[in-house]
Write a protein that holds these residues in place. Structure first.
Motif, mmCIF file in Angstrom:
data_model
loop_
_atom_site.group_PDB
_atom_site.id
_atom_site.type_symbol
_atom_site.label_atom_id
_atom_site.label_comp_id
_atom_site.label_asym_id
_atom_site.label_seq_id
_atom_site.Cartn_x
_atom_site.Cartn_y
_atom_site.Cartn_z
ATOM 1 N N VAL A 117 0.827 -1.209 0.000
ATOM 2 C CA VAL A 117 0.000 0.000 0.000
ATOM 3 C C VAL A 117 0.864 1.263 0.000
ATOM 4 O O VAL A 117 0.433 2.315 -0.499
ATOM 5 C CB VAL A 117 -0.975 -0.007 1.196
ATOM 6 C CG1 VAL A 117 -1.958 -1.156 1.079
ATOM 7 C CG2 VAL A 117 -0.237 -0.082 2.525
ATOM 8 N N ASP A 118 2.085 1.189 0.552
ATOM 9 C CA ASP A 118 3.001 2.331 0.458
ATOM 10 C C ASP A 118 3.346 2.610 -1.000
ATOM 11 O O ASP A 118 3.366 3.770 -1.430
ATOM 12 C CB ASP A 118 4.295 2.040 1.233
ATOM 13 C CG ASP A 118 4.137 2.229 2.728
ATOM 14 O OD1 ASP A 118 3.043 2.672 3.161
ATOM 15 O OD2 ASP A 118 5.086 1.911 3.470
ATOM 16 N N ILE A 168 12.024 4.638 -2.818
ATOM 17 C CA ILE A 168 12.273 4.033 -1.504
ATOM 18 C C ILE A 168 11.235 2.950 -1.211
ATOM 19 O O ILE A 168 11.566 1.848 -0.751
ATOM 20 C CB ILE A 168 12.256 5.121 -0.411
ATOM 21 C CG1 ILE A 168 13.434 6.069 -0.594
ATOM 22 C CG2 ILE A 168 12.285 4.483 0.984
ATOM 23 C CD1 ILE A 168 13.405 7.261 0.338
ATOM 24 N N SER A 169 9.984 3.238 -1.476
ATOM 25 C CA SER A 169 8.917 2.264 -1.216
ATOM 26 C C SER A 169 9.076 1.030 -2.090
ATOM 27 O O SER A 169 8.822 -0.100 -1.654
ATOM 28 C CB SER A 169 7.551 2.913 -1.447
ATOM 29 O OG SER A 169 7.327 3.961 -0.525
ATOM 30 N N ARG A 170 9.503 1.231 -3.325
ATOM 31 C CA ARG A 170 9.719 0.093 -4.212
ATOM 32 C C ARG A 170 10.872 -0.778 -3.706
ATOM 33 O O ARG A 170 10.821 -2.006 -3.777
ATOM 34 C CB ARG A 170 10.000 0.586 -5.634
ATOM 35 C CG ARG A 170 8.812 1.279 -6.298
ATOM 36 C CD ARG A 170 9.197 1.820 -7.668
ATOM 37 N NE ARG A 170 9.439 0.739 -8.605
ATOM 38 C CZ ARG A 170 8.500 0.167 -9.361
ATOM 39 N NH1 ARG A 170 7.251 0.584 -9.266
ATOM 40 N NH2 ARG A 170 8.790 -0.803 -10.197
ATOM 41 N N ALA A 171 11.916 -0.131 -3.202
ATOM 42 C CA ALA A 171 13.034 -0.901 -2.637
ATOM 43 C C ALA A 171 12.580 -1.694 -1.420
ATOM 44 O O ALA A 171 12.989 -2.852 -1.226
ATOM 45 C CB ALA A 171 14.178 0.037 -2.275
ATOM 46 N N ASN A 172 11.743 -1.103 -0.576
ATOM 47 C CA ASN A 172 11.196 -1.830 0.571
ATOM 48 C C ASN A 172 10.348 -3.016 0.103
ATOM 49 O O ASN A 172 10.362 -4.092 0.723
ATOM 50 C CB ASN A 172 10.355 -0.894 1.434
ATOM 51 C CG ASN A 172 11.188 0.190 2.095
ATOM 52 O OD1 ASN A 172 12.395 0.048 2.266
ATOM 53 N ND2 ASN A 172 10.551 1.287 2.460
ATOM 54 N N TYR A 173 9.618 -2.826 -0.958
ATOM 55 C CA TYR A 173 8.795 -3.891 -1.516
ATOM 56 C C TYR A 173 9.666 -5.056 -1.990
ATOM 57 O O TYR A 173 9.386 -6.224 -1.714
ATOM 58 C CB TYR A 173 7.965 -3.315 -2.674
ATOM 59 C CG TYR A 173 6.974 -4.278 -3.296
ATOM 60 C CD1 TYR A 173 5.648 -4.281 -2.900
ATOM 61 C CD2 TYR A 173 7.364 -5.177 -4.276
ATOM 62 C CE1 TYR A 173 4.726 -5.151 -3.469
ATOM 63 C CE2 TYR A 173 6.465 -6.057 -4.847
ATOM 64 C CZ TYR A 173 5.143 -6.038 -4.443
ATOM 65 O OH TYR A 173 4.248 -6.911 -5.003
ATOM 66 N N VAL A 174 10.745 -4.717 -2.702
ATOM 67 C CA VAL A 174 11.663 -5.758 -3.185
ATOM 68 C C VAL A 174 12.269 -6.525 -2.019
ATOM 69 O O VAL A 174 12.411 -7.754 -2.067
ATOM 70 C CB VAL A 174 12.769 -5.139 -4.058
ATOM 71 C CG1 VAL A 174 13.827 -6.174 -4.419
ATOM 72 C CG2 VAL A 174 12.183 -4.544 -5.330
ATOM 73 N N ALA A 175 12.625 -5.826 -0.960
ATOM 74 C CA ALA A 175 13.284 -6.459 0.187
ATOM 75 C C ALA A 175 12.391 -7.490 0.858
ATOM 76 O O ALA A 175 12.868 -8.538 1.304
ATOM 77 C CB ALA A 175 13.709 -5.391 1.191
#
Length: 503
Positions: free
Chosen positions: A164-165, A227-234
């Motif tokens: 959702v982010d 940043i949110s996409r990187a968190n999603y990948v992680a």
């Protein structure tokens, strides 16, 4: 070197997916269920916790080994040489024949021996020591399963938040980008009207200022999206594409906060883990008290002894022994009593920890429910605000055409519209995150409820394989029954009841 390559590849994937996502939408949108299924299958945190649980299952096997016989073989060979001086034996030696002893000799004796033995020990009664260890191991395994549920809820909560982010930030970028385009057109109109003398230079400067601010905010929103996409990948394991709207969680949520409280006290993994931990420490109290009890075991030994060299099996003697041993502790210098008191206090700590966990869960649930209630109210207010702001912005632009509004009025109306749209996006994001947090505190944020079609990992399946393993003997069951007479057994709580899945 390897880490830098991975980091570069991850950045490239994120950047490429980000550019492609802005350029065009893929044919099939990625859903929240897809993200949850991928994370449930491959998230390293969840995988590590499952491995930890499988390792914990082995404690049960190790504890049950106390009921089983132990068999050992020992073998050895010795060589012995003894040199005895002649004087020590009362003898003298005359080497030159003159009748006078002029040297002393020494006697040499050599010997060797070999031995081999097969020893068997079978416990019959341990006073409850082994039963207590088994009971504690079972309670620890139940605690581990609840910790696995807790980690699963944390991972799924992180997946939902990352999802959702990303969707919120995608919408933010779209709104900021649209705001830049509108302000660019407004600046062009202001310059054209300034050239014909309809407005002043001040109006043009106001348009330029608002456009520069909007471009800055657009760039910041792009950075936040990255940043949110990187968190999603992680957490998920792949870069997000075009994300579909998340499904409603309303069917999984209770209608009142009291119902949520009642459910949490039964199904919350943190509370259940604390209760199982208290059962484990209670079993350890019984284990400490069992140190005062007698133990009974059977022993048998088959041994052979003889010369090692030259080897002749016919010259070996055989020794067979068997017997029963009863051991009764009489005095330990206060050690046993100290251990009993120590385990009792540790059990008191775990018993108090149950109440501590319950209060913490109720506190977190209250916060999540309050945030959910506020977010739902904000959604209604922001929807009304967006509708009104759109009407106001359109009317202000039309009124400007006939000279009833200034450029500043138009810019303010556009700014209010974008702020309302962003507030609407944030309110929906906050409502979903709060709903997921409520489910997590209730103990219902599970893959089986969110993605029922995905095969579920069952920690009981691995434990079931260990019930009968190498070393199991059929007579350990009656021994275990007798040994566990005075030992409390762990009580497994019913699994959380299934609930309707999210639609």
């Amino acid at each position: 070197m390897l880490n830098s390559r991975r980091g570069g590849l991850l950045a490239a994937v994120c950047s490429a997916a980000f550019i492609c996502g802005l350029a065009a939408s893929p044919a099939a949108a990625e859903t929240l269920a897809d993200a949850i299924a991928l994370a449930y299958d491959s998230n390293p945190t969840l995988q590590a916790q499952r491995a930890t649980q499988r390792a914990l299952d082995e404690n049960y096997v190790q504890a049950r080994a106390g009921y089983r016989p132990s068999l050992s073989v020992t073998a050895g060979a010795t060589y012995q040489e003894t040199r005895t001086p002649a004087a020590a034996r009362g003898l003298t030696i005359d080497t030159n024949g003159d009748g006078v002893a002029d040297a002393r000799g020494a006697g040499i004796q050599e010997g060797n021996s070999g031995s081999a033995a097969l020893s068997l020990n079978q416990p019959l009664y341990t006073g409850g020591r082994v039963a207590a260890a088994v009971s504690a191991a079972e309670a620890d395994i139940l605690t581990g399963r609840e910790n696995l549920r807790r980690v699963e809820a944390q991972v799924l909560g992180t997946v939902i938040t990352a999802y959702v982010d990303t969707r919120r930030d995608q919408e933010t970028v779209r709104i900021r980008q649209e705001n830049v385009r509108v302000l660019e057109r407004q600046l062009e109109e202001s310059k054209a009207r300034f050239e014909v003398g309809e407005i002043t230079r001040t109006d043009v400067a106001q348009s330029e200022s608002r456009l520069s601010a909007a471009q800055s905010l657009f760039q910041l929103s792009q950075a936040q999206l990255a940043i949110s996409r990187a968190n999603y990948v992680a957490v998920v394991g792949q870069s997000p594409s075009d994300l579909a709207p998340e499904p409603s969680l309303a069917s999984l949520l209770p209608s009142t906060v009291d119902q949520a409280f009642d459910t949490a006290q039964v199904d919350n993994a943190q509370i259940r883990a604390a209760q199982y931990a208290e059962q484990a420490s209670k079993a350890r109290v019984a284990g400490a008290r069992a140190e005062r009890m007698p133990s009974v075991s059977l022993t048998a030994r088959l041994g052979y002894t003889g010369g090692a060299e030259p080897f002749d099996s016919d010259l070996y003697s055989r020794n067979v022994t068997g017997g029963a041993t009863v051991t009764l502790p009489l005095f330990s210098g206060g050690l046993t009593n100290s251990r009993v008191r120590q385990t009792i206090e540790r059990n008191n700590v775990d018993r108090i920890g149950v109440e501590t966990a319950r209060r913490a869960v109720l506190q977190n649930l209250t916060q999540a429910w309050s945030q959910l209630t506020a977010a739902r109210a904000n959604i209604g207010s922001s929807d009304t605000q967006v509708r009104a702001a759109r009407i106001a912005a359109e009317g202000t632009r039309q009124e400007q055409q006939v000279g009833l509004r200034t450029t500043l009025d138009v810019l303010n109306a556009e700014s209010e519209l974008r702020a309302a749209e962003l507030a609407q996006v944030n309110a929906r994001h906050d409502e979903y995150v709060a709903a997921a947090s409520v489910l997590s505190q209730m103990g219902h944020l599970e893959a089986s409820r969110l993605t029922p079609n995905v095969p579920r990992y069952d920690p009981k399946s691995n434990f079931g394989k260990l019930r009968i393993t190498w070393g199991w003997v059929p007579w350990e069951e009656p021994i275990a029954i007798v040994d566990s007479v005075f030992v409390p057994q762990p009580v497994e709580k019913p699994a959380p009841k299934p609930a309707p899945t999210a639609q």
